[in-house]
Design a protein around this motif. Structure first.
Motif, mmCIF file in Angstrom:
data_model
loop_
_atom_site.group_PDB
_atom_site.id
_atom_site.type_symbol
_atom_site.label_atom_id
_atom_site.label_comp_id
_atom_site.label_asym_id
_atom_site.label_seq_id
_atom_site.Cartn_x
_atom_site.Cartn_y
_atom_site.Cartn_z
ATOM 1 N N ILE A 1 14.788 1.006 8.997
ATOM 2 C CA ILE A 1 13.891 1.991 8.410
ATOM 3 C C ILE A 1 12.811 2.299 9.449
ATOM 4 C CG2 ILE A 1 12.307 2.517 6.525
ATOM 5 C CD1 ILE A 1 13.767 0.549 4.813
ATOM 6 N N ILE A 2 12.612 3.584 9.705
ATOM 7 C CA ILE A 2 11.693 4.000 10.767
ATOM 8 C C ILE A 2 10.387 4.509 10.155
ATOM 9 C CG2 ILE A 2 11.344 5.630 12.664
ATOM 10 C CD1 ILE A 2 14.383 5.549 13.107
ATOM 11 N N PHE A 3 9.299 3.949 10.661
ATOM 12 C CA PHE A 3 7.952 4.373 10.275
ATOM 13 C C PHE A 3 7.264 4.956 11.512
ATOM 14 C CE2 PHE A 3 9.350 1.078 7.459
ATOM 15 C CZ PHE A 3 8.894 1.448 6.208
ATOM 16 N N GLU A 4 6.240 5.772 11.286
ATOM 17 C CA GLU A 4 5.620 6.441 12.437
ATOM 18 C C GLU A 4 4.126 6.679 12.203
ATOM 19 O OE1 GLU A 4 7.626 9.791 14.889
ATOM 20 O OE2 GLU A 4 6.231 10.830 13.562
ATOM 21 N N TYR A 5 3.359 6.392 13.238
ATOM 22 C CA TYR A 5 1.932 6.740 13.242
ATOM 23 C C TYR A 5 1.666 7.629 14.447
ATOM 24 C CZ TYR A 5 -3.110 6.617 13.584
ATOM 25 O OH TYR A 5 -4.417 6.999 13.666
ATOM 26 N N ILE A 6 0.942 8.732 14.232
ATOM 27 C CA ILE A 6 0.617 9.657 15.319
ATOM 28 C C ILE A 6 -0.884 9.565 15.607
ATOM 29 C CG2 ILE A 6 0.608 12.065 16.066
ATOM 30 C CD1 ILE A 6 3.026 12.539 14.304
ATOM 31 N N GLY B 1 6.485 7.649 1.062
ATOM 32 C CA GLY B 1 5.209 7.088 0.614
ATOM 33 C C GLY B 1 5.008 5.659 1.033
ATOM 34 N N SER B 2 6.072 4.991 1.443
ATOM 35 C CA SER B 2 5.916 3.621 1.925
ATOM 36 C C SER B 2 5.349 3.654 3.345
ATOM 37 C CB SER B 2 7.253 2.881 1.891
ATOM 38 O OG SER B 2 8.198 3.510 2.740
ATOM 39 N N TYR B 3 4.733 2.553 3.747
ATOM 40 C CA TYR B 3 4.111 2.533 5.063
ATOM 41 C C TYR B 3 3.930 1.103 5.547
ATOM 42 C CZ TYR B 3 -0.111 1.552 2.295
ATOM 43 O OH TYR B 3 -1.018 1.015 1.422
ATOM 44 N N ILE B 4 3.667 1.000 6.846
ATOM 45 C CA ILE B 4 3.306 -0.261 7.479
ATOM 46 C C ILE B 4 1.910 -0.072 8.063
ATOM 47 C CG2 ILE B 4 3.785 -1.789 9.432
ATOM 48 C CD1 ILE B 4 6.750 -1.310 8.977
ATOM 49 N N LEU B 5 1.010 -0.990 7.771
ATOM 50 C CA LEU B 5 -0.365 -0.895 8.275
ATOM 51 C C LEU B 5 -0.442 -1.427 9.703
ATOM 52 C CD1 LEU B 5 -2.738 -1.936 5.341
ATOM 53 C CD2 LEU B 5 -2.561 0.309 6.446
ATOM 54 N N LEU B 6 -1.064 -0.657 10.585
ATOM 55 C CA LEU B 6 -1.264 -1.079 11.968
ATOM 56 C C LEU B 6 -2.682 -1.610 12.148
ATOM 57 C CD1 LEU B 6 0.494 1.849 13.879
ATOM 58 C CD2 LEU B 6 1.479 -0.248 12.949
ATOM 59 N N THR B 7 -2.843 -2.508 13.077
ATOM 60 C CA THR B 7 -4.154 -3.107 13.337
ATOM 61 C C THR B 7 -4.597 -2.834 14.776
ATOM 62 O OG1 THR B 7 -3.177 -5.217 14.030
ATOM 63 C CG2 THR B 7 -3.720 -4.964 11.695
ATOM 64 N N ASN B 8 -5.878 -3.094 15.031
ATOM 65 C CA ASN B 8 -6.500 -3.015 16.366
ATOM 66 C C ASN B 8 -6.696 -1.596 16.881
ATOM 67 O OD1 ASN B 8 -6.638 -5.817 16.464
ATOM 68 N ND2 ASN B 8 -4.640 -5.992 17.469
ATOM 69 N N CYS C 1 -4.816 2.485 9.776
ATOM 70 C CA CYS C 1 -3.798 3.368 10.333
ATOM 71 C C CYS C 1 -2.457 3.063 9.662
ATOM 72 C CB CYS C 1 -3.678 3.191 11.847
ATOM 73 S SG CYS C 1 -5.181 3.643 12.746
ATOM 74 N N LYS C 2 -1.910 4.044 8.984
ATOM 75 C CA LYS C 2 -0.651 3.870 8.284
ATOM 76 C C LYS C 2 0.498 4.485 9.083
ATOM 77 C CE LYS C 2 -2.685 4.005 3.620
ATOM 78 N NZ LYS C 2 -2.676 4.718 2.323
#
Length: 371
Positions: A107-112, A77-84, A94-95
């Motif tokens: 810790i690996i996060f992923e956006y598709i 449930g945790s995430y990093i917000l992406l910009t642009n 975009c999370k």
């Protein structure tokens, strides 16, 4: 020097250092020192390629000074917000969501990327954070705060010492661009020498696309003629068009129709980011061209009374009419020498035999040129 009794201080003690010269002038500086054995966030990095296409994962790594003692359940449930990253000209949220890394230093996060995502040509994917400026001594430093979101276990002082970074350590110099906008067919145009076509004649079709394309392999265009397929082969291509060409074969009869899905092997057509052509138009468009490879019914020759003209001996000039049951006849002709030469009687369908002997025959030609 060694700071005495630091272990009895709080996690972030404030130390004041003072210097005095021989004249008694003094100056002091205040510093907050980090004294903790908890993991500290060191950097945000990404192994993603520079150009990311549709459904190509963008991996974001949160790198700590030592292993994080959190479980998958605690990090889910945790995430990093992406910009642009934009869609339809507007920046979207975009999370990059937690994927793996519990119990490790990274810790690996992923956006598709989904269909329609893109970055402007002058922008790269970034990470959203809250900017915090701190002054320590004579130095002003900018920090990135609130990088990893929606995880109470990653708050400062709980399981980690700091969830804060120097802003220069967030995707430092990493360039990631996104193009998840798949190419589509803008239009298909059909051309031929005439609107009614017979066997052996050529049909050309040009497909125009919504963006620059790359063609690999040999895609074809399967037009619809009635319920049958009429396959055109790749003739040439440019950065935004493909031209197909085919020869009409016997057995095809009907209007030429088409849609996006008439393009076969669409996987061989991509944009510069390798996004594959989308063919989603299922509604057939009817062209102005018709194929007719069936010859007309043989015409009949009748006398002036409307009866079939029979061979025989006649005492006077014989008048006749050439008739056909077909409705698409463009030319009526008759011959008095067995087909060596022909006279056009299209306007009246009539003729006459006045010579001493004649070998009379007739023919009709339809709109496609079938005789």
């Amino acid at each position: 020097t060694t700071l005495a009794n630091w272990e009895t201080k709080t996690e972030k003690p404030v130390f004041i250092f003072e210097a005095t010269d021989i004249f008694g002038n003094s100056v002091s500086s205040q510093y907050t020192l980090i004294i903790s054995n908890l993991p500290q966030l060191k950097s945000i990095t990404s192994p993603a390629p520079q150009n990311c296409k549709l459904e190509q994962p963008i991996q974001i790594n949160a790198n700590f000074s030592s292993a994080i003692t959190l479980t998958d359940d605690e990090l889910t449930g945790s995430y990093i917000l992406l910009t642009n990253i934009k869609k339809d000209s507007s920046e979207k949220e975009c999370k990059a969501v937690y994927k793996s890394g519990a119990g490790s230093q990274t810790i690996i996060f992923e956006y598709i990327p989904v269909e329609g995502d893109y970055t402007d040509t002058d922008k790269n994917v970034g990470v959203k954070y809250e900017e915090v400026t701190k002054t320590e001594g004579d130095t002003e430093t900018t920090y990135a705060n609130n990088l990893i979101r929606n995880c109470d276990k990653l708050k400062d002082g709980e399981n980690v010492h700091l969830n804060t970074l120097l802003s220069s350590s967030v995707l430092n110099g990493k360039q990631i661009k996104v193009d998840a906008v798949s190419p589509k067919v803008d239009q298909i145009s059909i051309s031929a020498a005439k609107e009614a076509l017979k066997a052996g004649e050529t049909v050309t079709a040009t497909a125009t696309f919504t963006e620059s394309i790359l063609v690999q392999g040999s895609p074809k265009l399967k037009l619809k003629v009635g319920s049958a397929d009429f396959e055109l082969n790749l003739e040439s291509s440019t950065s935004t068009t493909i031209t197909f060409k085919g020869t009409v074969t016997t057995g095809l009869n009907g209007k030429i129709s088409y849609n996006d899905k008439c393009i076969t092997d669409s996987k061989d057509i991509t944009d510069n980011y390798q996004n594959v052509l989308i063919t989603d138009d299922t509604q057939l468009t009817e062209s102005n061209y018709v194929i007719d490879t069936t010859p007309p019914v043989k015409p009949t020759v009748k006398n002036s009374s409307g009866n079939e003209l029979l061979a025989g001996n006649y005492q006077t000039k014989v008048d006749f009419v050439v008739e056909s049951p077909d409705t698409d006849i463009s030319k009526y002709e008759y011959s008095l020498d067995g087909g060596v030469s022909w006279d056009d009687c299209t306007n009246t369908n009539k003729g006459s035999v006045a010579q001493s002997s004649a070998q009379l025959c007739a023919r009709v030609t339809d709109n496609a040129g079938n005789v």
